[in-house]
Design an enzyme around this catalytic site. Sequence first.
Site, PDB file in Angstrom:
ATOM      1  N   CYS A 286      -6.768  -0.678   9.253  1.00  0.00           N
ATOM      2  CA  CYS A 286      -5.541  -0.754   8.407  1.00  0.00           C
ATOM      3  C   CYS A 286      -5.128   0.839   7.962  1.00  0.00           C
ATOM      4  O   CYS A 286      -4.084   1.047   7.860  1.00  0.00           O
ATOM      5  CB  CYS A 286      -5.405  -1.525   7.488  1.00  0.00           C
ATOM      6  SG  CYS A 286      -5.402  -3.471   7.873  1.00  0.00           S
TER       7      CYS A 286
ATOM      8  N   HIS B 235      -0.547  -5.690   3.034  1.00  0.00           N
ATOM      9  CA  HIS B 235      -1.716  -6.588   3.299  1.00  0.00           C
ATOM     10  C   HIS B 235      -1.391  -7.830   2.682  1.00  0.00           C
ATOM     11  O   HIS B 235      -0.907  -8.047   1.704  1.00  0.00           O
ATOM     12  CB  HIS B 235      -2.868  -6.076   2.267  1.00  0.00           C
ATOM     13  CG  HIS B 235      -3.784  -4.960   3.089  1.00  0.00           C
ATOM     14  ND1 HIS B 235      -4.279  -3.851   2.581  1.00  0.00           N
ATOM     15  CD2 HIS B 235      -4.384  -5.075   4.244  1.00  0.00           C
ATOM     16  CE1 HIS B 235      -5.019  -3.323   3.241  1.00  0.00           C
ATOM     17  NE2 HIS B 235      -4.975  -3.750   4.386  1.00  0.00           N
TER      18      HIS B 235
ATOM     19  N   GLU C 263       0.790  -1.301  -0.007  1.00  0.00           N
ATOM     20  CA  GLU C 263       0.119   0.097   0.154  1.00  0.00           C
ATOM     21  C   GLU C 263       1.076   1.437   0.068  1.00  0.00           C
ATOM     22  O   GLU C 263       1.778   1.658   0.895  1.00  0.00           O
ATOM     23  CB  GLU C 263      -0.990  -0.144   1.188  1.00  0.00           C
ATOM     24  CG  GLU C 263      -1.925  -1.297   1.298  1.00  0.00           C
ATOM     25  CD  GLU C 263      -3.088  -1.320   0.252  1.00  0.00           C
ATOM     26  OE1 GLU C 263      -2.954  -0.154  -0.517  1.00  0.00           O
ATOM     27  OE2 GLU C 263      -3.695  -2.033   0.185  1.00  0.00           O
TER      28      GLU C 263
END
Length: 268
Positions: free
Chosen positions: A149, A168, A87
């Site tokens: 998250c 993730h 991410e």
Amino acid sequence: MDMDTTRETVVVTGFAPFRQYVVNPSWEAAKGLKMAGLGLGIDVHIMEIPVSYANSREVLDDIWQAMTPKVVIHLGIAPGSKGITLEQTGKNHCYKDRDVSGLFPVHHCCIEGGPGRLDSIIDMRSLSKHLKNMGLDVIYSRDAGRYLCDFVYYYSLYLGQGKAALIHVPASGSLASPERLVPQLQTIIHALLRQLGSSAHTTSEYVDSTQPDDPTVAARISACLTDISGWMKDHHLQLNLAKTELLVVPANQTLHQPTSPFNLVCHP
């Protein structure tokens, strides 16, 4: 006694149980990384983050104020995903899903008056391309999902001035087990630290002058360990990562000739 200033601290976090995930694969992976380590010169600290907007901020405050880490690696789960996702961005707004306490942030945002989004100083797009060239199946993303998250990532990026990463991992399936996940996460974090210019990675055994020149070696070693771990699990055995060492001996290496690429063959 003089302190060893060459040592660096890497903090790895995983999330506590929530909803149907009574055992959270992200926290199991963090514990596996602690046991396996990241090489010479790197101290790995792990922290479990509660799936609570308010309490997660308290944990992050402690991490950034007390540990002064080189980088904080946040591990979270991505239900439905079969691969690992890197991410790039954390978002500040639109946190409308309730946490384990049934609460959500005031005004649905992480930091009042903060930027709408924050990016990691790590170039996740470049990192994902590099890892794919090494043979790892990773995904680049700019949408972390706007739940804990994403919330934790944004707050950590804010406190750490961008020196954080969110990875993730699958919530279920074969790759969700620490035995299969940890070797791949090690490869990813090593590459991430090299991008950051980690001093430990100029002296550790992972990148010293004897490392094979073939850029796919690390991925093939990771895949080999994954296969071994999978075979052992299928036969009701477990690979003890804390007591597992790997010695790589490249063939035909001389002082005047670069190491030739070699193939790893696993016979579990």
